[in-house]
Every structure is written in structure tokens, then in C-alpha cells.
Design an enzyme around this catalytic site. Structure first.
Site, PDB file in Angstrom:
ATOM      1  N   TYR A 217     -39.149  -4.053 -20.580  1.00  0.00           N
ATOM      2  CA  TYR A 217     -38.840  -5.248 -21.062  1.00  0.00           C
ATOM      3  C   TYR A 217     -36.767  -4.763 -20.908  1.00  0.00           C
ATOM      4  CZ  TYR A 217     -42.492  -7.282 -24.174  1.00  0.00           C
ATOM      5  OH  TYR A 217     -43.558  -7.853 -23.780  1.00  0.00           O
TER       6      TYR A 217
ATOM      7  N   GLU B 114     -45.327  -2.896 -12.648  1.00  0.00           N
ATOM      8  CA  GLU B 114     -45.351  -2.766 -13.570  1.00  0.00           C
ATOM      9  C   GLU B 114     -46.759  -1.540 -13.393  1.00  0.00           C
ATOM     10  OE1 GLU B 114     -45.611  -6.969 -15.029  1.00  0.00           O
ATOM     11  OE2 GLU B 114     -44.210  -6.699 -15.437  1.00  0.00           O
TER      12      GLU B 114
ATOM     13  N   ASN C 296     -47.136 -12.781 -29.100  1.00  0.00           N
ATOM     14  CA  ASN C 296     -48.065 -14.193 -27.632  1.00  0.00           C
ATOM     15  C   ASN C 296     -49.478 -13.777 -27.216  1.00  0.00           C
ATOM     16  OD1 ASN C 296     -46.997 -13.154 -26.295  1.00  0.00           O
ATOM     17  ND2 ASN C 296     -44.924 -14.053 -25.938  1.00  0.00           N
TER      18      ASN C 296
ATOM     19  N   ARG D  29     -51.034 -15.898 -14.425  1.00  0.00           N
ATOM     20  CA  ARG D  29     -50.371 -15.875 -15.398  1.00  0.00           C
ATOM     21  C   ARG D  29     -50.509 -18.326 -15.503  1.00  0.00           C
ATOM     22  NH1 ARG D  29     -45.595 -14.203 -17.376  1.00  0.00           N
ATOM     23  NH2 ARG D  29     -44.002 -15.265 -18.028  1.00  0.00           N
TER      24      ARG D  29
ATOM     25  N   THR E 232     -44.267 -18.720 -22.551  1.00  0.00           N
ATOM     26  CA  THR E 232     -44.668 -17.251 -24.038  1.00  0.00           C
ATOM     27  C   THR E 232     -44.834 -17.876 -25.256  1.00  0.00           C
ATOM     28  OG1 THR E 232     -42.186 -16.900 -22.260  1.00  0.00           O
ATOM     29  CG2 THR E 232     -42.142 -16.068 -24.004  1.00  0.00           C
TER      30      THR E 232
ATOM     31  N   LYS F 263     -51.853  -7.315 -26.312  1.00  0.00           N
ATOM     32  CA  LYS F 263     -50.752  -6.531 -26.600  1.00  0.00           C
ATOM     33  C   LYS F 263     -50.946  -6.185 -28.453  1.00  0.00           C
ATOM     34  CE  LYS F 263     -46.879 -10.068 -24.668  1.00  0.00           C
ATOM     35  NZ  LYS F 263     -45.503 -10.642 -25.314  1.00  0.00           N
TER      36      LYS F 263
ATOM     37  N   ARG G  32     -51.983 -18.234 -24.225  1.00  0.00           N
ATOM     38  CA  ARG G  32     -51.656 -18.102 -25.297  1.00  0.00           C
ATOM     39  C   ARG G  32     -52.140 -19.254 -26.179  1.00  0.00           C
ATOM     40  NH1 ARG G  32     -46.294 -16.087 -21.815  1.00  0.00           N
ATOM     41  NH2 ARG G  32     -47.037 -14.070 -22.421  1.00  0.00           N
TER      42      ARG G  32
ATOM     43  N   HIS H  87     -49.355  -9.842 -22.437  1.00  0.00           N
ATOM     44  CA  HIS H  87     -47.909  -9.951 -21.114  1.00  0.00           C
ATOM     45  C   HIS H  87     -49.518  -9.384 -19.759  1.00  0.00           C
ATOM     46  CE1 HIS H  87     -44.982  -8.525 -18.412  1.00  0.00           C
ATOM     47  NE2 HIS H  87     -45.739  -7.569 -17.909  1.00  0.00           N
TER      48      HIS H  87
ATOM     49  N   PHE I  66     -33.120 -10.003 -30.296  1.00  0.00           N
ATOM     50  CA  PHE I  66     -34.633  -9.681 -30.849  1.00  0.00           C
ATOM     51  C   PHE I  66     -35.043  -8.481 -29.873  1.00  0.00           C
ATOM     52  CE2 PHE I  66     -34.786 -13.158 -28.057  1.00  0.00           C
ATOM     53  CZ  PHE I  66     -35.484 -13.120 -26.690  1.00  0.00           C
TER      54      PHE I  66
HETATM   55  P1  ADP Z   1     -43.064 -13.855 -20.831  1.00  0.00           P
HETATM   56  O1  ADP Z   1     -43.976 -12.442 -21.559  1.00  0.00           O
HETATM   57  O2  ADP Z   1     -43.978 -14.741 -20.954  1.00  0.00           O
HETATM   58  O3  ADP Z   1     -43.309 -13.083 -19.368  1.00  0.00           O
HETATM   59  P2  ADP Z   1     -40.652 -12.409 -21.391  1.00  0.00           P
HETATM   60  O4  ADP Z   1     -40.907 -11.685 -20.073  1.00  0.00           O
HETATM   61  O5  ADP Z   1     -39.403 -13.552 -21.046  1.00  0.00           O
HETATM   62  O6  ADP Z   1     -41.740 -13.923 -21.531  1.00  0.00           O
HETATM   63  O7  ADP Z   1     -40.535 -12.127 -22.813  1.00  0.00           O
HETATM   64  C1  ADP Z   1     -41.156 -11.080 -22.821  1.00  0.00           C
HETATM   65  C2  ADP Z   1     -41.665 -11.049 -24.626  1.00  0.00           C
HETATM   66  O8  ADP Z   1     -40.727 -11.718 -25.290  1.00  0.00           O
HETATM   67  C3  ADP Z   1     -42.437 -12.256 -24.516  1.00  0.00           C
HETATM   68  O9  ADP Z   1     -43.837 -12.684 -24.266  1.00  0.00           O
HETATM   69  C4  ADP Z   1     -42.398 -12.908 -26.110  1.00  0.00           C
HETATM   70  O10 ADP Z   1     -42.939 -11.463 -26.791  1.00  0.00           O
HETATM   71  C5  ADP Z   1     -40.991 -11.792 -26.237  1.00  0.00           C
HETATM   72  N1  ADP Z   1     -39.639 -13.001 -26.287  1.00  0.00           N
HETATM   73  C6  ADP Z   1     -39.335 -13.238 -25.718  1.00  0.00           C
HETATM   74  N2  ADP Z   1     -38.772 -14.257 -26.066  1.00  0.00           N
HETATM   75  C7  ADP Z   1     -38.456 -14.305 -27.308  1.00  0.00           C
HETATM   76  C8  ADP Z   1     -37.611 -15.459 -28.390  1.00  0.00           C
HETATM   77  N3  ADP Z   1     -36.708 -16.474 -27.623  1.00  0.00           N
HETATM   78  N4  ADP Z   1     -38.376 -15.231 -29.525  1.00  0.00           N
HETATM   79  C9  ADP Z   1     -39.115 -14.140 -29.511  1.00  0.00           C
HETATM   80  N5  ADP Z   1     -40.053 -13.390 -29.176  1.00  0.00           N
HETATM   81  C10 ADP Z   1     -39.363 -13.808 -27.519  1.00  0.00           C
END
Ligand code: ADP
Length: 153
Positions: free
Chosen positions: A49, A126, A112, A85, A91, A9, A102, A115, A57
Site C-alpha cells: 500500500y 504484486e 471491501n 478488476r 473501491t 481480505k 464488492r 484486493h 487512514f
Molecule cells: P482498490 O483496492 O480499489 O485498488 P486503493 O488501492 O485506492 O483501492 O486502496 C486500497 C484499499 O485501501 C482499498 O481497497 C480500501 O480497503 C482502502 N481505502 C482506500 N481508500 C479509502 C478511503 N477513502 N477510506 C477507507 N478505506 C480506503
């Protein structure tokens, strides 16, 4: 063999930890099949997303993903999706287990570091979204007999 998408990222690019993060995948034994720098767009992130479109958010995370270029990587290996993973961690980076990417590099839920695809089905979708077919390379790397048992690949 299974392929998966990793995106370093903007926070990883800005913090200049691209080498440290990608070194972990190399060390693990995953084969780098594709790698490129990209500036993501709002349209691409709407797709990527889509599962978060109803979150408050949503725009904020899209802005965060457009704040600088990203590095898109395709890694390949047996059970690559699950393995990558597990190396990623949960997350919220503050809660991610130490030893995960992370958990070792981040302090933020949003910022974080990476992705990573969360299922083999999503990895296919993807990788098609972020790479053209000619940007994925099938070359022979280290002999598999030193990486896997002969019934694993
Ligand atoms: P992951 O990246 O672990 O697969 P998600 O697909 O649920 O998680 O979310 C995509 C991205 O959106 C996360 O990596 C994070 O950067 C952001 N995100 C998700 N949930 C939150 C949250 N509650 N607060 C802030 N950022 C979030």
C-alpha cells in the site's frame, strides 16, 4: 497468458464468504494458478500500500489487513487483470455496482472484501510480492477451444 493477484481480505475470511467469492472466478472461466492462506505483516503492507502512505487512514487499512489471515490467489486468463478488476467493482463497496463482488458482498469503503491488481504491470510486481515462483502452477485445465476462439489465446 495474463495472470493477476486477488487477495481475499480478513473481512472475507471472517465473514466466511471465501467460497462464494472464489466460486465467481471459477464460474467466469479464470484458471486458478495459485492459492494460499497468509498472515500479512506491517512490512509487507508498507510495500503493498505504498501508494497510500500519505493518507490519514494508512495505518488503519494496514491493521484491517492484519486482523486475520488472508487468502492470496493467482488467476490466469486472456485480459485477466481487466476482467477481474471489472468483477471487483469500485473501491467503496456501498457505491460498487450490484453484480460486482464488492457491490454484492460489502457495505464499506475499507472492508471491501478483496484486493485485485489494477494493471498488468502491477500484477507482475504484486504476484512476485505474495508468491514464490514454485507456488504458481502451470497445468492444463478445460480445453481452451470451449473457453476462447482460437485467435484469442
Ligand atoms: P482498490 O483496492 O480499489 O485498488 P486503493 O488501492 O485506492 O483501492 O486502496 C486500497 C484499499 O485501501 C482499498 O481497497 C480500501 O480497503 C482502502 N481505502 C482506500 N481508500 C479509502 C478511503 N477513502 N477510506 C477507507 N478505506 C480506503
Amino acid at each position: 497468458m495474463e495472470k493477476t493477484l486477488v487477495i481475499l481480505k480478513p473481512c472475507a475470511v471472517q465473514r466466511a464468504i471465501v467460497g462464494q467469492v472464489t466460486a465467481r472466478f471459477e464460474r467466469k472461466g479464470l484458471r486458478l494458478a495459485g492459492m494460499k492462506m497468509m498472515q500479512l505483516t506491517d512490512k509487507l503492507l508498507d510495500e503493498h500500500y505504498a501508494h497510500l502512505a500519505n493518507k490519514p487512514f494508512f495505518q488503519r487499512i494496514k491493521n484491517s489487513m492484519m486482523a486475520a489471515p488472508v487468502i492470496c490467489c493467482c488467476y490466469e486468463g486472456v485480459d485477466a487483470v481487466e476482467t477481474v478488476r471489472a468483477m471487483t467493482g469500485s473501491t467503496n463497496a456501498r457505491k460498487a455496482t450490484p453484480g460486482t463482488i464488492r457491490g454484492d458482498f460489502g457495505m464499506s469503503f475499507q472492508e471491501n472484501i478483496i484486493h485485485t491488481s489494477d494493471s498488468p504491470e502491477n500484477a507482475v510486481v504484486e504476484l512476485n510480492r505474495f508468491f514464490k515462483p514454485e507456488e504458481i502452477f502451470d497445468y492444463n485445465q478445460a480445453p481452451f477451444q470451449f473457453l476462447y476462439a482460437n485467435d484469442e489465446y
